[in-house]
Design a protein around this motif. Structure first.
Motif, PDB file in Angstrom:
ATOM      1  N   VAL A 135       0.853  -1.196   0.000  1.00  0.00           N
ATOM      2  CA  VAL A 135       0.000   0.000   0.000  1.00  0.00           C
ATOM      3  C   VAL A 135       0.883   1.238   0.000  1.00  0.00           C
ATOM      4  CG1 VAL A 135      -1.765   1.298   1.229  1.00  0.00           C
ATOM      5  CG2 VAL A 135      -1.835  -1.191   1.233  1.00  0.00           C
ATOM      6  N   GLU A 136       0.643   2.143  -0.950  1.00  0.00           N
ATOM      7  CA  GLU A 136       1.341   3.419  -1.003  1.00  0.00           C
ATOM      8  C   GLU A 136       0.350   4.533  -0.710  1.00  0.00           C
ATOM      9  OE1 GLU A 136       4.326   3.929  -4.278  1.00  0.00           O
ATOM     10  OE2 GLU A 136       3.341   2.117  -5.032  1.00  0.00           O
ATOM     11  N   ASN A 137       0.717   5.389   0.216  1.00  0.00           N
ATOM     12  CA  ASN A 137      -0.160   6.478   0.622  1.00  0.00           C
ATOM     13  C   ASN A 137       0.349   7.767  -0.004  1.00  0.00           C
ATOM     14  OD1 ASN A 137      -2.003   8.087   1.881  1.00  0.00           O
ATOM     15  ND2 ASN A 137      -1.684   7.204   3.912  1.00  0.00           N
ATOM     16  N   ARG A 138      -0.164   8.101  -1.173  1.00  0.00           N
ATOM     17  CA  ARG A 138       0.259   9.301  -1.867  1.00  0.00           C
ATOM     18  C   ARG A 138      -0.619  10.486  -1.465  1.00  0.00           C
ATOM     19  NH1 ARG A 138       1.053   6.632  -7.910  1.00  0.00           N
ATOM     20  NH2 ARG A 138       2.443   4.936  -7.239  1.00  0.00           N
ATOM     21  N   ILE A 139      -0.193  11.661  -1.868  1.00  0.00           N
ATOM     22  CA  ILE A 139      -0.897  12.863  -1.439  1.00  0.00           C
ATOM     23  C   ILE A 139      -2.322  12.903  -1.968  1.00  0.00           C
ATOM     24  CG2 ILE A 139      -0.952  15.375  -1.687  1.00  0.00           C
ATOM     25  CD1 ILE A 139       2.065  15.356  -1.536  1.00  0.00           C
ATOM     26  N   ASP A 140      -2.504  12.511  -3.246  1.00  0.00           N
ATOM     27  CA  ASP A 140      -3.818  12.642  -3.862  1.00  0.00           C
ATOM     28  C   ASP A 140      -4.604  11.342  -3.932  1.00  0.00           C
ATOM     29  OD1 ASP A 140      -2.012  11.551  -5.612  1.00  0.00           O
ATOM     30  OD2 ASP A 140      -2.928  12.418  -7.393  1.00  0.00           O
ATOM     31  N   LYS A 141      -3.990  10.238  -3.550  1.00  0.00           N
ATOM     32  CA  LYS A 141      -4.685   8.954  -3.672  1.00  0.00           C
ATOM     33  C   LYS A 141      -4.009   7.903  -2.808  1.00  0.00           C
ATOM     34  CE  LYS A 141      -3.454   9.059  -7.965  1.00  0.00           C
ATOM     35  NZ  LYS A 141      -3.247   8.806  -9.421  1.00  0.00           N
ATOM     36  N   LEU A 142      -4.730   6.818  -2.579  1.00  0.00           N
ATOM     37  CA  LEU A 142      -4.198   5.631  -1.922  1.00  0.00           C
ATOM     38  C   LEU A 142      -4.030   4.560  -2.989  1.00  0.00           C
ATOM     39  CD1 LEU A 142      -3.693   4.816   1.144  1.00  0.00           C
ATOM     40  CD2 LEU A 142      -5.789   3.520   0.940  1.00  0.00           C
ATOM     41  N   VAL A 143      -2.857   3.942  -3.080  1.00  0.00           N
ATOM     42  CA  VAL A 143      -2.568   2.962  -4.127  1.00  0.00           C
ATOM     43  C   VAL A 143      -2.311   1.601  -3.490  1.00  0.00           C
ATOM     44  CG1 VAL A 143      -1.084   2.345  -6.062  1.00  0.00           C
ATOM     45  CG2 VAL A 143      -1.575   4.754  -5.592  1.00  0.00           C
ATOM     46  N   TYR A 144      -3.096   0.615  -3.895  1.00  0.00           N
ATOM     47  CA  TYR A 144      -2.936  -0.765  -3.424  1.00  0.00           C
ATOM     48  C   TYR A 144      -2.274  -1.561  -4.546  1.00  0.00           C
ATOM     49  CZ  TYR A 144      -4.115  -5.321  -1.433  1.00  0.00           C
ATOM     50  OH  TYR A 144      -4.054  -6.590  -0.906  1.00  0.00           O
ATOM     51  N   ASN A 145      -1.015  -2.002  -4.340  1.00  0.00           N
ATOM     52  CA  ASN A 145      -0.263  -2.728  -5.356  1.00  0.00           C
ATOM     53  C   ASN A 145      -0.652  -4.206  -5.313  1.00  0.00           C
ATOM     54  OD1 ASN A 145       1.522  -0.628  -6.508  1.00  0.00           O
ATOM     55  ND2 ASN A 145       2.230  -0.467  -4.397  1.00  0.00           N
ATOM     56  N   ALA A 146      -1.670  -4.541  -6.089  1.00  0.00           N
ATOM     57  CA  ALA A 146      -2.266  -5.880  -6.035  1.00  0.00           C
ATOM     58  C   ALA A 146      -1.287  -6.967  -6.445  1.00  0.00           C
ATOM     59  CB  ALA A 146      -3.502  -5.928  -6.930  1.00  0.00           C
ATOM     60  N   GLU A 147      -0.326  -6.665  -7.319  1.00  0.00           N
ATOM     61  CA  GLU A 147       0.606  -7.689  -7.772  1.00  0.00           C
ATOM     62  C   GLU A 147       1.515  -8.160  -6.639  1.00  0.00           C
ATOM     63  OE1 GLU A 147       2.903  -6.099 -10.919  1.00  0.00           O
ATOM     64  OE2 GLU A 147       3.398  -4.239  -9.864  1.00  0.00           O
ATOM     65  N   LYS A 148       1.517  -7.446  -5.497  1.00  0.00           N
ATOM     66  CA  LYS A 148       2.294  -7.859  -4.330  1.00  0.00           C
ATOM     67  C   LYS A 148       1.468  -8.681  -3.347  1.00  0.00           C
ATOM     68  CE  LYS A 148       5.790  -5.533  -5.836  1.00  0.00           C
ATOM     69  NZ  LYS A 148       6.998  -6.242  -6.344  1.00  0.00           N
ATOM     70  N   ASP A 149       0.193  -8.918  -3.652  1.00  0.00           N
ATOM     71  CA  ASP A 149      -0.721  -9.616  -2.751  1.00  0.00           C
ATOM     72  C   ASP A 149      -0.605 -11.126  -2.955  1.00  0.00           C
ATOM     73  OD1 ASP A 149      -2.808 -10.669  -1.316  1.00  0.00           O
ATOM     74  OD2 ASP A 149      -4.235  -9.126  -1.905  1.00  0.00           O
ATOM     75  N   VAL A 150      -0.140 -11.817  -1.921  1.00  0.00           N
ATOM     76  CA  VAL A 150       0.054 -13.269  -2.018  1.00  0.00           C
ATOM     77  C   VAL A 150      -1.273 -14.009  -2.053  1.00  0.00           C
ATOM     78  CG1 VAL A 150       1.006 -15.287  -0.845  1.00  0.00           C
ATOM     79  CG2 VAL A 150       2.286 -13.149  -0.870  1.00  0.00           C
ATOM     80  N   THR A 151      -2.215 -13.616  -1.187  1.00  0.00           N
ATOM     81  CA  THR A 151      -3.444 -14.396  -1.026  1.00  0.00           C
ATOM     82  C   THR A 151      -4.435 -14.184  -2.152  1.00  0.00           C
ATOM     83  OG1 THR A 151      -4.394 -12.627   0.323  1.00  0.00           O
ATOM     84  CG2 THR A 151      -3.224 -14.373   1.479  1.00  0.00           C
ATOM     85  N   ALA A 152      -4.241 -13.178  -2.994  1.00  0.00           N
ATOM     86  CA  ALA A 152      -5.198 -12.915  -4.069  1.00  0.00           C
ATOM     87  C   ALA A 152      -4.903 -13.701  -5.325  1.00  0.00           C
ATOM     88  CB  ALA A 152      -5.224 -11.424  -4.401  1.00  0.00           C
ATOM     89  N   ALA A 153      -3.754 -14.375  -5.390  1.00  0.00           N
ATOM     90  CA  ALA A 153      -3.404 -15.116  -6.600  1.00  0.00           C
ATOM     91  C   ALA A 153      -4.483 -16.130  -6.931  1.00  0.00           C
ATOM     92  CB  ALA A 153      -2.062 -15.818  -6.417  1.00  0.00           C
TER      93      ALA A 153
END
Length: 836
Positions: free
Chosen positions: A136-154
């Protein structure tokens, strides 16, 4: 409308003055190539497989390199504009150095011609380029969830991904809400998809998780974005790899609930890129249990009805995409993409009804709620001034859908068969212009026009003996036209002492035409038009290098989609019917939010508090009705969508990510908000909920990275029941674990996922009541699942200089309110009788 024309005229005048093609373009990422032919200086014979290495003019490390082919030719691809020196070496020859080799943004290709060399070799070491991003990246204008780093979602779907994104909630039917508000705008790669017009929930279940790179959450969109979606915007970014050469991957999963597969192939050379992807999933048949108790007492009619049943459902989905792009030079580029979608499922439901009138029902249905494509063409022109840019975009979204269902009743003769077909075409034209005047001021302006054309047909077949015949009197067609014209301007001001202001205004004008048609006219054509002025304002203060404070105001509009406007009654469930309301007005919400972001080492904290006022709140209002089945009266309900009044909500959210140990990362989020509607007029009589209610949702995750590329992860999330003025919708929670082992420098992986291991079913209970009736519903869905996942990535993803003894081995260096019923829309539109 005059305001839109004026804004468009201003934009066009600026564009006309600035659009001088072939000049400028600071900071461009354009790449070109350097080519030539290597020959012997005496014999003039070509030298096969010589080593060609490119350096910056004063650099010591190679930028890239390649071997000459069997005719002495070489092509160094993906070269950024600049000044270089070229070194050519060959066994038995001294190194030849060519200085002042230059490429420019306007002339990115440089053909040096014939190069004569005369002994020695030089090999280069391997340089591996690696990188990683936080989950998860917390940017100034948005929150970004990097799904390709999610192990359980494969091996899962987009629904599985969204369930884990901070501030986002997904219910059992796959309906998405942001901070508790279901009026969220969902985009794919920054664009709306026509496929979601039928049923967003079904389309999301059809997108394989392995196709998703990241999810962006924007809670306070500026005027640059479409005004649709009162809660904000969720933007799903699919994987687009920009690695030179050919690369790709295969991934998938097998489990007790569903099976998934995904394949992607990427080609990138010089200024041309091509990406292809295809994926799909198919669920095993799942059997759910249902229960409903309805009591009706209108004074003139009394009934008690208890329904128990089972429903067996199987689902499949296929999605594919092809995208290609070419950069003509540093200033002009063209991109196009086509995305194909098909989602389908089959259900078989058996229900036993007891009470005032007893009978059994069997319903068999087959549906393809979304099948079609989205085709985009985008042209980008960059100017000489750094950051100045002009974009032209077009999109054609086409989708069709069809639903067929048959209801067979015992002891009564109201058997029914329906066939519902829908077609949706959506055409979009858009222009955006960015003009940074200096480091203090930046102006963004644009215009957009959307044309939506939707048509549906509902064919009803009545029983005749043991068969069905077409019922012309009960059948109908429905046409729906919507046009939206918009223009916007956004000004960014960077002030001293780390203050900044983002101020914008957007104007949207909407026209709607509805044309119901049937042999027995029950509904008349209707029209709507309204203009909405949408301002936005954000103040931001950068407290330190890692802390930011932001205060923002935004206004959003939620237009009712076709399911809300369709005047034909959906009688799929004869005792729980639904109907749209052509007179619905859009919801309009205004939000003030105070947010705080901080980064403490590897830890991230995001806090926000907000107030939201919503006018024209849309909810489904159920009323008791008396229906007749084979001459026997019984009770039922009819749900109609209405603008019930206003709602004032206070809320707060927290998201945090900490790494107490190098191998352990913990993340969590919670969002809580109040629900206190103020129904107007007759809707006060429908209200059974009175007071201020607090609703909430939360998420927890732990990731453990062990030696030898072992990863263990667990997560849990849940949300409280959602209130309406008539009652509550079900609460939702889930727990899961995942384990993955990576092999061969992470090219391969094998994993195991467990979801809801401690119980077979999840219970979802809801209660509604109003004047004259009460209704209790219980739904049990089989959620426990075990699964295996796998992935394999291929292609060159690193920089490796050539060995002069290897032959031919190159080097690569690198807007609409959705129906929350959670079921099938009647094709693309769900005409009368339409889907559930």
């Amino acid at each position: 409308m005059k305001r839109i024309i004026l804004l468009i005229s201003i934009i066009c005048s600026v564009v006309t003055a600035k659009a001088q093609f072939g000049v400028g373009g600071g900071g461009s990422s354009i790449v070109g190539k350097i080519s030539g032919t290597v020959v012997d200086s005496v014999t003039k014979k070509t030298l096969e497989y010589g080593t060609i290495t490119l350096f910056r003019t004063t650099g010591k490390s190679p930028v890239t390199g390649i071997l000459s082919d069997d005719k002495g030719n070489f092509h160094l691809d993906n070269v950024h504009p600049g000044k270089y020196r070229l070194e050519i070496s060959f066994v038995g020859y001294p190194t030849k150095v060519i200085k002042d080799v230059e490429t420019t943004p306007s002339k990115p290709d440089n053909n040096i011609g014939t190069i004569a060399i005369a002994q020695s070799t030089k090999a280069l070491n391997e340089v591996t380029v690696t990188g990683t991003a936080a989950l998860v990246e917390n940017r100034i204008d948005k929150l970004v969830y990097n799904a390709e780093k999610d192990v359980t979602a494969a091996g899962g779907s987009a629904t599985d991904i969204l369930q884990k994104v901070p501030l986002v909630n997904v219910d059992i039917n796959g309906n998405v809400s942001l901070r508790g508000d279901a009026n969220v705008r969902v985009l794919i790669n920054g664009r709306p998809s026509g496929a979601t017009s039928a049923s967003l929930a079904d389309v999301l279940k059809g997108i394989p998780a392995d196709q998703i790179k990241s999810v962006e959450v924007i809670t306070s969109p500026s005027a640059k974005y479409d005004a649709e979606g009162s809660a904000g915007i969720i933007n799903i970014i699919t994987k687009q790899k920009n690695i030179s050469g050919i690369s790709g991957g295969i991934s998938g999963g097998m489990g007790t609930r569903q099976n998934n597969g995904n394949f992607n192939l990427n080609y990138n050379k010089n200024r041309f890129n091509l990406t292809m992807n295809i994926g799909g999933n198919a669920s095993w048949p799942q059997t759910s249990n249902t229960y409903q108790l309805t009591q009706i007492d209108t004074g003139s009619f009394h009934s008690i009805e208890e329904r128990r049943g089972t429903s067996r459902l199987s689902r499949h989905a296929i999605m594919g995409s092809v995208s290609a792009g070419y950069e003509f030079n540093a200033y002009n580029s063209l991109n196009s993409s086509v995305r194909l979608t098909q989602v389908g499922f089959n259900t078989n439901t058996n229900t036993v009804t007891t009470g005032t009138n007893s009978f059994n029902t069997n319903q068999v249905s087959h549906a393809i709620p979304a099948s079609g494509f989205d085709w985009n063409v985008d042209y980008v022109h960059k100017f000489k001034k750094e950051g100045e840019e002009l974009d032209f975009s077009t999109q054609w979204s086409h989708s069709i859908g069809n639903t067929e269902y048959t209801n067979i009743y015992s002891a009564v003769n109201t058997n029914q068969k329906n066939k519902i077909d829908g077609t949706n075409n959506e055409y979009t034209l858009q222009a955006d212009y960015i003009m940074p005047f200096n480091t203090t001021y930046k102006l963004e302006s644009g215009a957009k026009y959307i044309v939506r054309r939707i048509s549906t047909s509902n064919d009803v077949y009545s029983p005749l003996g043991n068969d069905f015949v077409f019922n012309d009197l009960a059948s109908s067609t429905y046409g729906y036209n919507q046009n939206v014209g918009a223009a916007y301007s956004v000004l960014t001001i960077n002030l001293p002492k780390n203050y900044s202001i983002l101020a914008g205004i957007r104007d949207e004008y909407t026209t709607i035409d509805g044309n119901p048609n049937s042999v027995s006219p029950k509904n008349v054509p209707f029209t709507q038009d309204y203009n909405t002025l949408v301002p936005s304002l954000t103040f931001q203060k950068k407290l330190t290098a890692t802390q930011t404070l932001k205060l923002g105001y935004s206004k959003r509009i939620t237009r009712p989609s076709l399911q809300y406007l369709n005047p034909y009654v959906d009688s799929t469930n004869i005792s729980a019917q639904r109907v749209g309301n052509p007179k619905l007005s859009p919801e309009v919400s205004q939000t003030i939010e105070l947010g705080y972001n901080t980064f403490i080492g590897a830890s991230v904290i995001n806090l926000s508090a907000y107030y939201k006022h919503t006018s024209g709140l849309i909810e489904g209002i159920a009323t008791p009705i008396a229906i007749t089945v084979n001459g026997v009266p019984q009770g039922g309900t009819l749900t109609t969508f209405q603008n019930i009044g206003n709602n004032n909500s206070f809320g707060g959210s927290f998201f945090g990510s900490i790494t107490p140990f190098k191998i352990l990362t913990l993340q969590g989020s919670i969002n809580a908000y109040t629900y206190k509607p103020d129904p107007s007029g007759a809707f006060n009589l429908q209200r059974s909920q009175n007071g201020t209610y607090v609703q909430y949702g939360g998420f927890m995750r732990g990731t453990l990275t062990l030696p030898k590329d072992f990863i263990v992860e667990s997560f849990a999330f849940g949300s409280s029941s959602r209130r309406t003025i008539q009652g509550t919708n079900p609460a939702f929670s889930i727990f899961g674990m995942g384990f993955k082992k990576q092999f061969d420098k992470k090219k391969y992986s094998l994993g195991v996922n467990v979801i809801q291991p401690f119980s077979t079913y999840k219970d979802f209970n809801s209660n509604i009541s109003s004047k004259g009736f009460t209704q209790v519903s219980k739904f049990q869905y089989p959620f426990r699942s075990f699964g295996l996942t796998f992935s394999y990535n291929f292609g060159k993803m690193n920089f490796k200089a050539p060995n002069p003894m290897e032959k031919k081995k190159g080097i690569n260096n690198d807007d609409l309110k959705q129906d929350d019923s959670g079921g099938m829309g009647g094709g693309a539109a769900g005409a009368g009788g339409g889907g559930r």
